[in-house]
Enzyme design. Structure first.
Site, mmCIF file in Angstrom:
data_model
loop_
_atom_site.group_PDB
_atom_site.id
_atom_site.type_symbol
_atom_site.label_atom_id
_atom_site.label_comp_id
_atom_site.label_asym_id
_atom_site.label_seq_id
_atom_site.Cartn_x
_atom_site.Cartn_y
_atom_site.Cartn_z
ATOM 1 N N LYS A 88 -1.476 45.288 10.338
ATOM 2 C CA LYS A 88 -2.006 45.716 11.636
ATOM 3 C C LYS A 88 -0.916 45.727 12.700
ATOM 4 O O LYS A 88 -0.852 46.640 13.529
ATOM 5 C CB LYS A 88 -3.158 44.798 12.059
ATOM 6 C CG LYS A 88 -4.358 44.846 11.142
ATOM 7 C CD LYS A 88 -5.275 43.647 11.365
ATOM 8 C CE LYS A 88 -6.224 43.462 10.193
ATOM 9 N NZ LYS A 88 -6.906 42.154 10.221
ATOM 10 N N LYS B 241 1.087 28.592 6.550
ATOM 11 C CA LYS B 241 1.403 29.743 7.412
ATOM 12 C C LYS B 241 2.479 29.404 8.440
ATOM 13 O O LYS B 241 3.019 30.278 9.094
ATOM 14 C CB LYS B 241 0.132 30.254 8.090
ATOM 15 C CG LYS B 241 -0.876 30.846 7.092
ATOM 16 C CD LYS B 241 -2.142 31.320 7.770
ATOM 17 C CE LYS B 241 -3.175 31.822 6.764
ATOM 18 N NZ LYS B 241 -2.817 33.101 6.127
ATOM 19 N N THR C 143 -3.000 40.640 5.979
ATOM 20 C CA THR C 143 -3.368 41.958 6.514
ATOM 21 C C THR C 143 -2.956 42.075 7.980
ATOM 22 O O THR C 143 -2.778 43.171 8.492
ATOM 23 C CB THR C 143 -4.881 42.225 6.387
ATOM 24 O OG1 THR C 143 -5.613 41.143 6.978
ATOM 25 C CG2 THR C 143 -5.289 42.389 4.936
ATOM 26 N N LYS D 91 -3.347 34.100 13.434
ATOM 27 C CA LYS D 91 -3.926 33.989 12.089
ATOM 28 C C LYS D 91 -4.548 32.607 11.961
ATOM 29 O O LYS D 91 -4.389 31.761 12.849
ATOM 30 C CB LYS D 91 -2.877 34.215 11.004
ATOM 31 C CG LYS D 91 -1.662 33.313 11.121
ATOM 32 C CD LYS D 91 -0.637 33.627 10.032
ATOM 33 C CE LYS D 91 0.082 34.929 10.342
ATOM 34 N NZ LYS D 91 0.122 35.839 9.203
ATOM 35 N N ARG D 92 -5.249 32.397 10.869
ATOM 36 C CA ARG D 92 -5.819 31.077 10.605
ATOM 37 C C ARG D 92 -4.722 30.018 10.670
ATOM 38 O O ARG D 92 -3.611 30.236 10.184
ATOM 39 C CB ARG D 92 -6.485 31.095 9.223
ATOM 40 C CG ARG D 92 -7.191 29.844 8.804
ATOM 41 C CD ARG D 92 -8.105 30.132 7.610
ATOM 42 N NE ARG D 92 -7.400 30.824 6.545
ATOM 43 C CZ ARG D 92 -6.798 30.198 5.513
ATOM 44 N NH1 ARG D 92 -6.827 28.884 5.426
ATOM 45 N NH2 ARG D 92 -6.199 30.895 4.558
ATOM 46 N N HIS E 256 -7.546 35.755 -4.340
ATOM 47 C CA HIS E 256 -6.911 35.810 -3.021
ATOM 48 C C HIS E 256 -5.998 34.623 -2.734
ATOM 49 O O HIS E 256 -5.590 34.442 -1.590
ATOM 50 C CB HIS E 256 -7.976 35.860 -1.917
ATOM 51 C CG HIS E 256 -8.637 37.188 -1.761
ATOM 52 N ND1 HIS E 256 -8.075 38.228 -1.050
ATOM 53 C CD2 HIS E 256 -9.816 37.658 -2.229
ATOM 54 C CE1 HIS E 256 -8.888 39.271 -1.073
ATOM 55 N NE2 HIS E 256 -9.947 38.946 -1.788
#
Length: 843
Positions: A677, A571, A673, A565-566, A374
């Site tokens: 969504k 990110k 993911t 998100k985290r 991952h």
């Protein structure tokens, strides 16, 4: 007495209160559970009592299907998929089970007729604290799809007593609060105290010769912990298949030392209980100290050992089964490297407990495991120091040394002169303190290795797992992630679900590719207006939540620009913030500037020990404090940070988004993911060509995706030639003004040092290339603003995003795993009826 007409006799039915689905039966069952399980009558019952009564009513219906499922699996000698994961971010169970049982409306009516409100009871449920981010939510989606596709499966993990943490925001900073998700009880789980296994830790090994003259090893531990199973039924959508999520709680074999207590050593009397139970207390304990690292390793070994021992017992309990056929009945998937110790543990069990020879044990082990990677971040590929590993798991270190010796001997036969490759392939990192490489162990011990997006898999082959790919190209495949449409559309967005089903039927809920039929309605003006109205209503609902939770009033007609998100530097939530400050500066320079009104919404948790991520959260909140209060802005932009982001909140956020921020540096996000969504709820994406963004853009159409930033090849080339962020800052006046404004203390009440660590990183290192992508991002955001002004065309793009998102169902992902890796087959479950007789319970 009037006789019953024989012709009408068959029509007379009396439903069982524990299994019936009529409104009247559901009402009786709720009342029964309130009285006999909660021990309350309506006049004194709390909201939680009513929720528990309803939850037990629904669980009863699951258990009927679970028992039939289990009996069918045993009877048909099925192959079982076992998904080993450190996280299962399941989300609340009640509403999801109502969807999958297809009794949502019956229950709503039953609840209303009982004088209650279903939405309020659903809100009462505490979200299970069993995961943190995408890894755990993927595992939950896969459990839903396995059941919905009628694939025999067990999910294995840890029953974390306090989850990861609840997040509060105080003065803009993240504060971690204990997540007491179990404080009011968990009606969905069933304790299995009889399903318990001993797990050894520490100590030493000694050799001996068995009765056949074979050299053997036994492990003499310092500590033994007991793992107790807790089972949660996982029902598929409109099928009877009900698989289990089996989570392990750690206990001491003897929780109370009476002798110690008797002599006044009260602490010593319970010390073993405290030490043992620490293992299943918290998800991802802070590993900044050696104690935290040890606890993480203990956690990973604990749940893997319990799980493998459980599989072996299930296997040997089947008539005529022996361990030689174990891999024929169990396909075990390692969800990242957290459970990779399973390779060494299965070898230990086969060698030491079941007396296998090495070659046969290794053959069974390799055929049993598959490994999902991952991450492309080298630091995220777990390594454990030899000293810690050997101290905690001495027998496993011996086994890993032997696996490594045999493996490297094979490598040398193929390429004896490339010492660099041998060093890279080794299970032991020989540099510094020496480490056990868990990703290498997973690769060597598995028959299949997969990435989670097409780009990610290709990069794995080229970078972190390149040597393994060159050695075993046949092991590698791609399995692009997916998410379940049951939770992320049907449950989260009921109005959109109704609109879609009114046009194309409801087959899309299990066959998401059927959404393609929506394309024929794109030019239907009435359909577009209905679509717009549903989006606006979901935004109004989120706006109400934002005001209630944060006190911030936002405009539902503004563009909802969302990044949840985290929190992590790669990110790039801080790139998003740079854009916000750029807009703020433009307004300050020209107070009458015409811009598309936007509401910027953030959410996510930072790891407790990750200071830079926490500083990003502080920056977001500090910018929000200034921007939201500035009268010059006049509500043209608002900034919101939603605390304690989780599945429950995600169900409110995804349907309300206009724009989805997927802006990681190209080549660093494995898949994502959240991007799926958002898109399947009609949000448009602004993003880089990273992770699954590449495939989403291809599916929905380039014209319906806002692309910016460096491609992976450009990222690699820029880093190779020597990236200098200082030059980007000095050559871009708008960027320089943004950085100077942060440095000046405008967003920190004059404190010029508060954000200095973040600014120093960006100006002197910028490892995630924010400055290199800044102008492209700003320009792309201007395109977004222009596009949003044409609401009719924006709606067309929104519809096409939903219509073309079918590939990203977790059902498709699981079908590919079943076909290519697990060789697992579906089994349709028929419900069995049970009757009570003098001889006992009969089927």
């Amino acid at each position: 007495m009037t006789a019953i007409d024989p012709n009408k006799r068959a029509a007379l039915q009396i439903e069982d209160d524990r299994t019936g689905l009529s409104i009247e039966t559901l009402r009786r069952a709720m009342a029964d559970n309130l009285f006999y399980i909660q021990g309350k009558y309506p006049e004194i019952a709390t909201e939680n009592d009513f929720y528990m009564a309803l939850a037990y009513t629904v669980r009863d219906r699951l258990l009927k299907r679970w028992i039939s499922t289990t009996r069918s699996y045993v009877k048909n000698d099925v192959k079982v998929v076992c998904y080993l994961s450190a996280e299962f971010l399941m989300g609340p169970h009640l509403a999801n089970n109502l969807i999958n049982l297809d009794i949502y409306e019956q229950v709503r009516k039953a609840v209303v007729e009982s004088g209650l409100n279903l939405e309020e009871l659903i809100e009462q449920e505490e979200e299970p604290g069993l995961g943190n981010g995408g890894l755990g939510r993927l595992a939950a989606c896969y459990m839903d799809s396995l059941a919905s596709l009628e694939i025999p499966a067990i999910g294995y993990g840890i029953r974390y007593e306090f989850g990861i943490f609840d997040q509060e925001i105080r003065d803009g900073w993240q504060v971690e609060i204990t997540d007491k998700w179990l404080q009011w009880g968990n009606p969905w789980e069933i304790p299995r105290p009889e399903v318990a296994y001993e797990v050894k830790l520490g100590g030493h090994t000694e050799s001996y010769t068995d009765q056949h003259g074979n050299y053997r090893i036994r492990w003499i531990p310092d500590q033994v912990v007991k793992g107790i199973a807790y089972d949660t039924p996982i029902l598929g959508y409109k099928v009877n298949t009900t698989n289990i999520l089996r989570l392990w709680k750690a206990e001491a074999p003897e929780s109370f030392d009476f002798q110690s207590f008797n002599v006044g050593d009260y602490y010593g009397a319970v010390n073993k209980k405290v030490v043992s139970e620490n293992i299943s207390k918290v998800l991802y304990p802070n590993d900044g100290q050696v104690q935290g690292k040890q606890l993480r390793l203990e956690q990973q070994y604990f749940f893997v050992s319990c799980s493998l021992q459980n599989m072996i017992r299930i296997h040997l309990d089947r008539a005529g089964k022996s361990m030689e056929s174990f891999h024929e009945n169990f396909a075990v998937q390692l969800n990242d490297t957290h459970p990779a110790i399973g390779v060494a543990e299965l070898m230990r069990l086969l060698l030491d407990e079941h007396q296998f020879g090495w070659e046969q044990a290794w053959d069974i082990t390799q055929k049993t495991f598959g490994y999902t990677n991952h991450t492309l971040l080298p630091e995220a590929l777990e390594k454990w120091s030899i000293s810690l590993f050997g101290k905690l798991l001495p027998r496993h270190l011996e086994i890993i040394y032997e696996i490594n010796r045999r493996f490297l001997d094979q490598v040398r036969l193929l390429d004896p002169y490339d010492q660099g490759k041998i060093a890279r392939l080794s299970l032991i990192d020989e540099t510094g303190d020496r480490y056990v490489r868990m990703a290498n162990l997973a690769c060597v011990g598995s028959h299949a290795i997969n990435g989670v997006a097409a780009l990610h898999t290709e990069l794995l082959k080229q970078t972190v797992l390149r040597d393994f790919y060159q050695l075993w190209p046949e092991k590698f495949s791609n399995k692009t992630n997916g998410v379940t449409p049951r939770r992320w559309i049907v449950l989260s967005n009921p109005s959109l679900t109704s609109l879609i089903s009114s046009k194309i039927g409801d087959s899309w809920i299990k066959h998401l590719e059927d959404l393609r039929q929506l394309e024929s309605f794109v030019e239907d003006r009435n359909f577009r207006q209905q679509w717009q109205q549903i989006k606006l209503e979901t935004k109004r609902n989120l706006a109400k939540y934002i005001q209630k939770k944060t006190g911030i009033v936002v405009n539902p007609e503004s563009l909802f620009d969302i990044q949840v998100k985290r929190i992590h530097e790669y990110k790039r939530q801080h790139l998003n913030v740079l854009h916000i400050i750029s807009l703020y500066n433009r307004i300050k320079h020209n107070p009458d500037l015409e811009i598309t009104p936007r509401t910027f919404i953030f959410g996510g948790k930072a790891a407790p020990g990750y200071y830079m991520a926490k500083l990003i959260i502080k920056l977001i909140n500090s910018v929000a404090e200034v921007v939201n209060a500035d009268p010059h802005v006049r509500d043209r932009i608002k900034v919101v940070f939603l605390p304690d982001y989780n599945v429950t909140l995600g169900q409110k956020v995804y349907p309300a988004a206009d724009l989805s921020e997927q802006i990681s540096t190209a080549g660093l996000e494995a898949s994502g993911t959240g991007n799926m969504k958002f898109s399947m709820n009609g949000a448009l994406t602004i993003g880089t060509l990273d992770g699954a963004n590449v495939e989403i853009r291809k599916e929905v159409g380039e014209e319906n995706f806002f692309l910016f930033g460096l491609r992976i090849e450009e990222v690699q080339a820029l880093k190779a030639q020597g990236y200098n962020p200082w030059n980007y800052n000095n050559s871009n006046p708008e960027l320089k003004e943004v950085i100077d404004l942060i440095a000046s203390g405008v967003f920190s009440h004059g404190d010029i040092n508060l954000f200095r660590p973040l600014l120093d990183s960006l100006l002197h290192y910028d490892p995630f290339l924010l400055f290199a992508d800044y102008q492209s991002y700003i320009d792309c955001q201007q395109q977004v603003s222009q596009a949003y002004r044409d609401q009719d065309n924006w709606t067309r793009m929104s519809i096409l995003n939903v219509a073309r998102i079918g590939k990203f169902s977790s059902d498709r992902s699981i079908q590919e795993y079943c076909q290519d890796i697990w060789q697992a087959q579906p089994l349709t479950i028929e419900l069995e009826e049970y009757v009570q007789s003098k001889a006992g319970l009969k089927v």
